[in-house]
Write a protein that holds these residues in place. Structure first.
Motif, PDB file in Angstrom:
ATOM      1  N   LEU A  52       0.830  -1.201   0.000  1.00 24.37           N
ATOM      2  CA  LEU A  52       0.000   0.000   0.000  1.00 24.37           C
ATOM      3  C   LEU A  52       0.866   1.254   0.000  1.00 24.37           C
ATOM      4  O   LEU A  52       0.586   2.219  -0.721  1.00 24.37           O
ATOM      5  N   GLY A  53       1.922   1.240   0.800  1.00 23.05           N
ATOM      6  CA  GLY A  53       2.813   2.389   0.855  1.00 23.05           C
ATOM      7  C   GLY A  53       3.511   2.638  -0.464  1.00 23.05           C
ATOM      8  O   GLY A  53       3.621   3.788  -0.920  1.00 23.05           O
ATOM      9  N   ARG A  54       3.981   1.562  -1.100  1.00 28.72           N
ATOM     10  CA  ARG A  54       4.644   1.715  -2.394  1.00 28.72           C
ATOM     11  C   ARG A  54       3.677   2.227  -3.451  1.00 28.72           C
ATOM     12  O   ARG A  54       4.034   3.052  -4.302  1.00 28.72           O
ATOM     13  N   GLU A  55       2.438   1.757  -3.418  1.00 27.32           N
ATOM     14  CA  GLU A  55       1.442   2.234  -4.384  1.00 27.32           C
ATOM     15  C   GLU A  55       1.154   3.720  -4.185  1.00 27.32           C
ATOM     16  O   GLU A  55       0.959   4.462  -5.156  1.00 27.32           O
ATOM     17  N   HIS A  56       1.140   4.147  -2.933  1.00 32.28           N
ATOM     18  CA  HIS A  56       0.911   5.569  -2.654  1.00 32.28           C
ATOM     19  C   HIS A  56       2.070   6.414  -3.192  1.00 32.28           C
ATOM     20  O   HIS A  56       1.856   7.501  -3.737  1.00 32.28           O
ATOM     21  N   VAL A  57       3.289   5.916  -3.072  1.00 34.13           N
ATOM     22  CA  VAL A  57       4.443   6.626  -3.631  1.00 34.13           C
ATOM     23  C   VAL A  57       4.307   6.726  -5.148  1.00 34.13           C
ATOM     24  O   VAL A  57       4.491   7.802  -5.744  1.00 34.13           O
ATOM     25  N   ARG A  58       4.001   5.596  -5.792  1.00 36.33           N
ATOM     26  CA  ARG A  58       3.851   5.606  -7.259  1.00 36.33           C
ATOM     27  C   ARG A  58       2.770   6.594  -7.697  1.00 36.33           C
ATOM     28  O   ARG A  58       2.949   7.352  -8.653  1.00 36.33           O
ATOM     29  N   HIS A  59       1.659   6.553  -7.021  1.00 33.36           N
ATOM     30  CA  HIS A  59       0.536   7.418  -7.376  1.00 33.36           C
ATOM     31  C   HIS A  59       0.908   8.881  -7.197  1.00 33.36           C
ATOM     32  O   HIS A  59       0.530   9.742  -8.011  1.00 33.36           O
ATOM     33  N   THR A  60       1.668   9.189  -6.156  1.00 31.69           N
ATOM     34  CA  THR A  60       2.086  10.568  -5.919  1.00 31.69           C
ATOM     35  C   THR A  60       2.997  11.059  -7.030  1.00 31.69           C
ATOM     36  O   THR A  60       2.866  12.197  -7.501  1.00 31.69           O
ATOM     37  N   VAL A  61       3.933  10.220  -7.470  1.00 38.02           N
ATOM     38  CA  VAL A  61       4.812  10.582  -8.581  1.00 38.02           C
ATOM     39  C   VAL A  61       3.993  10.889  -9.827  1.00 38.02           C
ATOM     40  O   VAL A  61       4.219  11.898 -10.518  1.00 38.02           O
ATOM     41  N   GLU A  62       3.024  10.021 -10.126  1.00 37.75           N
ATOM     42  CA  GLU A  62       2.209  10.222 -11.322  1.00 37.75           C
ATOM     43  C   GLU A  62       1.351  11.483 -11.206  1.00 37.75           C
ATOM     44  O   GLU A  62       1.107  12.181 -12.202  1.00 37.75           O
ATOM     45  N   MET A  63       0.897  11.798  -9.999  1.00 33.89           N
ATOM     46  CA  MET A  63       0.117  13.022  -9.792  1.00 33.89           C
ATOM     47  C   MET A  63       0.953  14.256 -10.102  1.00 33.89           C
ATOM     48  O   MET A  63       0.484  15.193 -10.765  1.00 33.89           O
ATOM     49  N   LEU A  64       2.197  14.274  -9.632  1.00 38.50           N
ATOM     50  CA  LEU A  64       3.055  15.423  -9.891  1.00 38.50           C
ATOM     51  C   LEU A  64       3.257  15.622 -11.386  1.00 38.50           C
ATOM     52  O   LEU A  64       3.208  16.747 -11.896  1.00 38.50           O
ATOM     53  N   LEU A  65       3.485  14.541 -12.102  1.00 36.15           N
ATOM     54  CA  LEU A  65       3.702  14.637 -13.546  1.00 36.15           C
ATOM     55  C   LEU A  65       2.444  15.070 -14.294  1.00 36.15           C
ATOM     56  O   LEU A  65       2.515  15.850 -15.243  1.00 36.15           O
ATOM     57  N   SER A  66       1.302  14.557 -13.879  1.00 41.62           N
ATOM     58  CA  SER A  66       0.068  14.858 -14.603  1.00 41.62           C
ATOM     59  C   SER A  66      -0.487  16.230 -14.252  1.00 41.62           C
ATOM     60  O   SER A  66      -1.113  16.885 -15.102  1.00 41.62           O
ATOM     61  N   TYR A  67      -0.257  16.713 -13.028  1.00 38.99           N
ATOM     62  CA  TYR A  67      -0.806  17.994 -12.608  1.00 38.99           C
ATOM     63  C   TYR A  67       0.071  19.170 -13.013  1.00 38.99           C
ATOM     64  O   TYR A  67      -0.426  20.274 -13.203  1.00 38.99           O
ATOM     65  N   SER A  68       1.391  18.954 -13.110  1.00 36.67           N
ATOM     66  CA  SER A  68       2.313  20.061 -13.323  1.00 36.67           C
ATOM     67  C   SER A  68       2.919  20.006 -14.721  1.00 36.67           C
ATOM     68  O   SER A  68       3.748  19.139 -15.012  1.00 36.67           O
ATOM     69  N   VAL A  69       2.534  20.940 -15.557  1.00 39.38           N
ATOM     70  CA  VAL A  69       3.129  21.033 -16.885  1.00 39.38           C
ATOM     71  C   VAL A  69       4.614  21.364 -16.775  1.00 39.38           C
ATOM     72  O   VAL A  69       5.451  20.849 -17.519  1.00 39.38           O
ATOM     73  N   GLY A  70       4.960  22.216 -15.824  1.00 40.93           N
ATOM     74  CA  GLY A  70       6.348  22.599 -15.654  1.00 40.93           C
ATOM     75  C   GLY A  70       7.239  21.423 -15.323  1.00 40.93           C
ATOM     76  O   GLY A  70       8.336  21.274 -15.882  1.00 40.93           O
ATOM     77  N   LEU A  71       6.785  20.556 -14.417  1.00 38.95           N
ATOM     78  CA  LEU A  71       7.584  19.392 -14.040  1.00 38.95           C
ATOM     79  C   LEU A  71       7.662  18.381 -15.181  1.00 38.95           C
ATOM     80  O   LEU A  71       8.737  17.837 -15.469  1.00 38.95           O
ATOM     81  N   SER A  72       6.533  18.111 -15.821  1.00 42.75           N
ATOM     82  CA  SER A  72       6.545  17.128 -16.906  1.00 42.75           C
ATOM     83  C   SER A  72       7.408  17.603 -18.069  1.00 42.75           C
ATOM     84  O   SER A  72       8.113  16.810 -18.703  1.00 42.75           O
ATOM     85  N   THR A  73       7.403  18.903 -18.330  1.00 45.20           N
ATOM     86  CA  THR A  73       8.248  19.451 -19.388  1.00 45.20           C
ATOM     87  C   THR A  73       9.725  19.337 -19.023  1.00 45.20           C
ATOM     88  O   THR A  73      10.563  18.989 -19.871  1.00 45.20           O
ATOM     89  N   ALA A  74      10.055  19.627 -17.781  1.00 49.50           N
ATOM     90  CA  ALA A  74      11.450  19.525 -17.332  1.00 49.50           C
ATOM     91  C   ALA A  74      11.958  18.093 -17.447  1.00 49.50           C
ATOM     92  O   ALA A  74      13.112  17.855 -17.828  1.00 49.50           O
ATOM     93  N   VAL A  75      11.099  17.123 -17.134  1.00 46.01           N
ATOM     94  CA  VAL A  75      11.486  15.717 -17.261  1.00 46.01           C
ATOM     95  C   VAL A  75      11.660  15.354 -18.732  1.00 46.01           C
ATOM     96  O   VAL A  75      12.637  14.699 -19.118  1.00 46.01           O
ATOM     97  N   ALA A  76      10.718  15.762 -19.571  1.00 47.49           N
ATOM     98  CA  ALA A  76      10.793  15.460 -21.004  1.00 47.49           C
ATOM     99  C   ALA A  76      12.029  16.069 -21.641  1.00 47.49           C
ATOM    100  O   ALA A  76      12.633  15.479 -22.551  1.00 47.49           O
ATOM    101  N   ASP A  77      12.446  17.232 -21.151  1.00 47.55           N
ATOM    102  CA  ASP A  77      13.619  17.910 -21.702  1.00 47.55           C
ATOM    103  C   ASP A  77      14.932  17.363 -21.141  1.00 47.55           C
ATOM    104  O   ASP A  77      16.006  17.777 -21.591  1.00 47.55           O
TER     105      ASP A  77
END
Length: 217
Positions: free
Chosen positions: A163-188
């Motif tokens: 459960l804890g690991r799933e919460h970590v994974r979900h949090t990472v995906e939330m940051l990427l999906s909610y933040s254009v700035g973060l997802s762009t920085a990762v893509a670049d």
């Protein structure tokens, strides 16, 4: 030591620091009087750590870092809201950090409370409920005990660790999906986002989820 600049360099520095912490051979870098004075003009942390507020999981200690090295954001259960995302974006876009860590840990009270709420329907009172409400979406999609899993076998109830690991994974995906700035920085390639789980007993962090190139760390 030169400041890490790339995601791979930042991750390597943190892996090395955590290894020192696990072995009890901390160097306590960036904590001298001269460095403190130098930082009074500006900061340039090389990593953002978004973690749980748990008193046993202090990022600068478990990664053996010092003043000005980490930009730390903490909430109980590392739950995300707009101010959290804004703080992380500030660390990356304004301060220039090349790595974002989502730092979960075992025996997390927020995850346990969310699991209990799903199982029994009992919710905490007051604003603590807001924390549980934000953890539940991370774990609510995990299979229910007894669900067929092929070949006539049934899935077991997820463990607290799962459960804890799933919460970590979900949090990472939330940051990427909610933040254009973060997802762009990762893509670049300017930044990477990693999900980690910290073990309270041995003090070691383990990689759970990764977006971006961090080499072999």
């Amino acid at each position: 030591m030169p400041q890490p600049r790339t995601p791979a360099q930042a991750w390597s520095a943190l892996v090395e620091g955590n290894d020192r912490f696990v072995r009890g051979a901390m160097e306590h870098p960036s904590q001298d009087v001269g460095h403190r004075a130098e930082l009074s003009a500006a900061q340039a942390p090389f990593a953002v750590v978004f973690g749980c507020s748990d008193s046993r999981v202090a990022a600068e200690i478990i990664f053996d870092q010092g003043l000005g090295d980490l930009f730390v954001v903490r909430t109980a259960g590392h739950v995300v809201d707009t101010t959290v995302i804004g703080s992380i974006e500030y660390g990356v876009q304004v301060l220039g950090a090349s790595l974002v860590l989502v730092l979960g840990h075992d025996s997390c009270g927020a995850v346990a409370a969310a699991a209990e709420a799903l199982t029994t329907g009992r919710m905490p009172t007051g604003f603590v409920r807001a924390i549980v409400d934000r953890v539940i979406p991370s774990i609510v999609t995990l299979p229910e005990p007894g669900t067929p899993a092929g070949a006539g076998r049934a899935l077991l109830a997820p463990t607290p660790e799962a459960l804890g690991r799933e919460h970590v994974r979900h949090t990472v995906e939330m940051l990427l999906s909610y933040s254009v700035g973060l997802s762009t920085a990762v893509a670049d390639g300017r930044c990477a986002i990693l999900g980690l789980e910290y073990a309270l007993v041995d003090g070691r962090v383990r990689l759970v989820q990764a977006h971006g190139d961090v080499g072999q760390g």
